[in-house]
Design a protein around this motif. Structure first.
Motif, PDB file in Angstrom:
ATOM      1  N   LYS A  85      37.322  -6.796 -16.596  1.00 34.50           N
ATOM      2  CA  LYS A  85      36.360  -5.651 -17.341  1.00 34.50           C
ATOM      3  C   LYS A  85      35.163  -5.851 -16.293  1.00 34.50           C
ATOM      4  O   LYS A  85      34.312  -5.616 -15.783  1.00 34.50           O
ATOM      5  CB  LYS A  85      36.531  -5.227 -18.063  1.00 34.50           C
ATOM      6  N   CYS A  88      34.853 -10.590 -14.129  1.00 32.53           N
ATOM      7  CA  CYS A  88      35.799 -11.292 -12.925  1.00 32.53           C
ATOM      8  C   CYS A  88      35.520 -10.141 -11.262  1.00 32.53           C
ATOM      9  O   CYS A  88      34.713  -9.004 -11.876  1.00 32.53           O
ATOM     10  CB  CYS A  88      37.177 -10.982 -13.040  1.00 32.53           C
ATOM     11  N   THR A  89      35.272 -10.961 -10.577  1.00 29.57           N
ATOM     12  CA  THR A  89      34.679 -10.125  -9.202  1.00 29.57           C
ATOM     13  C   THR A  89      36.038  -9.581  -8.198  1.00 29.57           C
ATOM     14  O   THR A  89      37.238 -10.201  -9.149  1.00 29.57           O
ATOM     15  CB  THR A  89      34.375 -11.235  -8.574  1.00 29.57           C
ATOM     16  N   ASP A  90      35.857  -8.978  -7.971  1.00 31.09           N
ATOM     17  CA  ASP A  90      36.720  -8.595  -6.751  1.00 31.09           C
ATOM     18  C   ASP A  90      38.322  -9.531  -6.443  1.00 31.09           C
ATOM     19  O   ASP A  90      39.386  -8.787  -6.845  1.00 31.09           O
ATOM     20  CB  ASP A  90      36.711  -7.589  -5.880  1.00 31.09           C
ATOM     21  N   ASP A  92      38.049 -12.207  -8.204  1.00 31.14           N
ATOM     22  CA  ASP A  92      39.290 -13.139  -9.492  1.00 31.14           C
ATOM     23  C   ASP A  92      40.318 -12.338  -9.453  1.00 31.14           C
ATOM     24  O   ASP A  92      41.244 -12.649  -9.964  1.00 31.14           O
ATOM     25  CB  ASP A  92      38.205 -13.256 -10.216  1.00 31.14           C
ATOM     26  N   ILE A  93      40.376 -10.581  -9.029  1.00 31.15           N
ATOM     27  CA  ILE A  93      40.946 -10.440 -10.285  1.00 31.15           C
ATOM     28  C   ILE A  93      42.535 -10.353  -9.042  1.00 31.15           C
ATOM     29  O   ILE A  93      43.429 -10.437  -9.858  1.00 31.15           O
ATOM     30  CB  ILE A  93      40.579  -8.087  -9.767  1.00 31.15           C
ATOM     31  N   GLN A  94      42.403 -10.168  -7.595  1.00 33.42           N
ATOM     32  CA  GLN A  94      42.975 -10.578  -7.027  1.00 33.42           C
ATOM     33  C   GLN A  94      43.685 -12.389  -7.164  1.00 33.42           C
ATOM     34  O   GLN A  94      45.165 -11.796  -7.223  1.00 33.42           O
ATOM     35  CB  GLN A  94      42.937 -10.126  -5.045  1.00 33.42           C
TER      36      GLN A  94
END
Length: 108
Positions: A85, A88-90, A92-94
């Motif tokens: 939350k 992480c960057t977008d 990183d989340i992917q």
């Protein structure tokens, strides 16, 4: 699961100690006086929403665990959710989603 007794100050104090920090170190990191942090931990003062948010982020605490007194079922799960939350960057989340999906496929 609900704790029998919980308070914002106690939760902050416990998290600070768990992280191995002194009141001086945490107050410096948060840019507040040590006296004010002591007052929060001793339940004499209630932090503003903005300060509480900074404290939660710095100590990797969930709002539920502090405000509702809910114990985490898994400290690792709570830490992971906090990292996702807040850090992480977008992109990183992917990567995390793809990794989790691959992991789950190996379990089938």
């Amino acid at each position: 699961m609900r704790k029998e007794t919980n308070s914002i100050g106690t939760a902050i104090k416990n998290a600070r100690k768990k992280k191995g920090m002194t009141q001086a170190q945490l107050s410096e990191a948060l840019d507040i006086s040590m006296r004010y942090l002591q007052s929060i931990e001793n339940e004499n003062k209630t932090p503003s929403y903005a300060l509480l948010t900074r404290i939660l982020g710095y100590l990797s605490l969930s709002a539920d665990s502090v405000l509702l007194g809910e114990e985490s079922e898994s400290p690792d799960r709570e830490r992971l959710m906090h990292l996702i939350k807040y850090q992480c960057t977008d992109a990183d989340i992917q990567v995390l989603i793809a990794t989790a999906e691959a992991l789950l496929q190996t379990k089938q």
